[in-house]
Design an enzyme around this catalytic site. Structure first.
Site, PDB file in Angstrom:
ATOM      1  CG  ASP A  74      58.750  85.896 -20.154  1.00  0.00           C
ATOM      2  OD1 ASP A  74      58.276  85.325 -19.206  1.00  0.00           O
ATOM      3  OD2 ASP A  74      58.979  84.766 -20.997  1.00  0.00           O
TER       4      ASP A  74
ATOM      5  CG  HIS B   7      56.861  79.052 -19.196  1.00  0.00           C
ATOM      6  ND1 HIS B   7      58.069  79.526 -19.447  1.00  0.00           N
ATOM      7  CD2 HIS B   7      57.085  77.530 -19.282  1.00  0.00           C
ATOM      8  CE1 HIS B   7      59.205  78.772 -19.463  1.00  0.00           C
ATOM      9  NE2 HIS B   7      58.441  77.750 -19.271  1.00  0.00           N
TER      10      HIS B   7
END
Length: 378
Positions: free
Chosen positions: A156, A126
């Site tokens: 991200d 992540h």
């Protein structure tokens, strides 16, 4: 019509940076078709901001008919966004080689965390992991305290979604001249590393200590580049780096020259931070805004993202819009002749399945057969 009007993007359903990239391309006028699973979450019910402006097609890619249907759709597309781990599209029969055989002009954009190659390529991860490997997370936080995740903005969104759009646009420009498509390896760890470019330069000239957190110019150590609590418990930010801006800060905050005259001595920063904190505690956020906002102090109130849309500067620029009752950021950047727009909010799961295939040349009988076989969903 936006600058990408006339381009078709097929986005395989995913989360985070890939949908963000598709959203930006849709804002810019591209027809973005999102391929989703029949049992997936409904974008409209979830109020998925990233689904704005996109068409929703439900397609079962575990069936050979579903793979063939997508390949036929790809023949009419300019871009395919692949959000899966390396090798997943190949296992489905949808790898770059296969897709480029069907459409030699296709831009095949692959969005992953660790990249298509390397020892971590197939590992889960992540944002917090990707920025850990680039130094971005280590550098974020207060001295003597543990690193603080900057939401999931660096890996991200900045290192992933924005880099995806950048790569797609560059590839489309190249395709326009060469007539050939290509695959793009977009890795969040690469993007996060790029976002750290400035600090590598600072380190090289002795202007940064990469071994320390909260000890450098832009990481909250400098008293003139930090956030401060006000009398009402709200916060303000100052970024008075340049000498002329710092001079104005001293003037408007009524800081004594004998105490604040030596701006750039790091040894004095902790003491001056405490003194400046005491000064800002004397007035409310609104009072400091009245004194400093709009000046060259480099000042702003610290707002929550719920309060930000009502700030006068954001209102004046229409920085936020409302779509289907959801307040959200407006399209950016802004084009003078071909403005980006949000054509509609999220569509329901599979809302556009039949109409999209019909527009791409599928016969009514073919669509009926695909529906009956479970390849398509409404």
């Amino acid at each position: 019509m936006g600058p990408l009007n006339g381009f078709t993007v097929i986005e395989l359903g995913g989360i985070g940076p890939a949908p963000m990239g598709g959203m930006i391309l849709a804002d810019m006028g591209a027809e973005v078709i999102r391929i989703e699973r029949a049992n997936g979450t409904d974008p409209k019910q979830m109020r998925d901001v990233s689904a704005r402006g996109k068409k929703s097609v439900v397609l079962n890619l575990k069936q050979p008919e579903g793979v063939e249907t997508l390949l036929r759709m790809i023949e009419n597309a300019d871009v395919l966004i692949d959000p899966y781990r390396p090798g997943v599209c190949e296992k489905l029969g949808l790898g770059p080689e296969v897709c480029l055989q069907r459409n030699p002009r296709l831009v095949f954009a692959r969005m992953t965390g660790w990249g298509q190659e390397g020892p971590l390529a197939h590992a889960a991860g992540h944002d917090i992991n990707y920025i850990s490997l680039t130094g971005a997370l280590f550098a974020t936080g207060r001295r003597g305290e543990k690193p603080v995740p900057p939401l999931n903005l660096v890996g991200d969104m900045g290192g992933g979604g924005m880099l995806l759009v950048n790569g797609v646009l560059a590839a489309l420009l190249e395709t326009a001249s060469s007539g050939k498509g290509q695959a793009i390896d977009v890795a969040m760890v690469d993007g996060a590393a790029q976002l750290m470019w400035m600090f590598h330069g600072f380190q090289a000239i002795g202007g940064w200590d990469a071994s320390q957190r909260g000890a450098n110019l832009l990481d909250g150590a400098a008293h003139f580049y930090d956030t401060y609590e006000c009398a009402d418990g709200q916060f303000i930010s100052v970024g008075s780096i340049e000498p002329q801006f710092y001079a104005l800060l001293k003037q408007l905050a009524e800081l004594p020259e004998e105490e604040f005259g030596n701006q750039n001595d790091p040894a004095l920063w902790p003491e001056l931070t405490d003194k400046l904190a005491a000064v800002f505690k004397r007035k409310t956020q609104a009072q400091w805004c009245e004194i400093m906002e709009g000046t060259d102090v480099c000042f702003a109130p610290v707002l929550s993202f719920m309060d930000a849309p009502s700030h006068p500067a954001n209102v004046a620029r229409n920085t936020y819009i409302e779509v289907d009752g959801v307040t959200q950021p407006a399209p950016a950047p802004r084009f003078s002749r071909t403005p980006s727009t949000v054509s509609h909010g999220p569509h329901s799961l599979g809302q556009d399945t039949e109409a999209t295939l019909a527009a791409m040349g599928f016969a009514e009988s073919e669509i009926k057969q695909l529906l009956e076989s479970g390849t398509l969903g409404r």
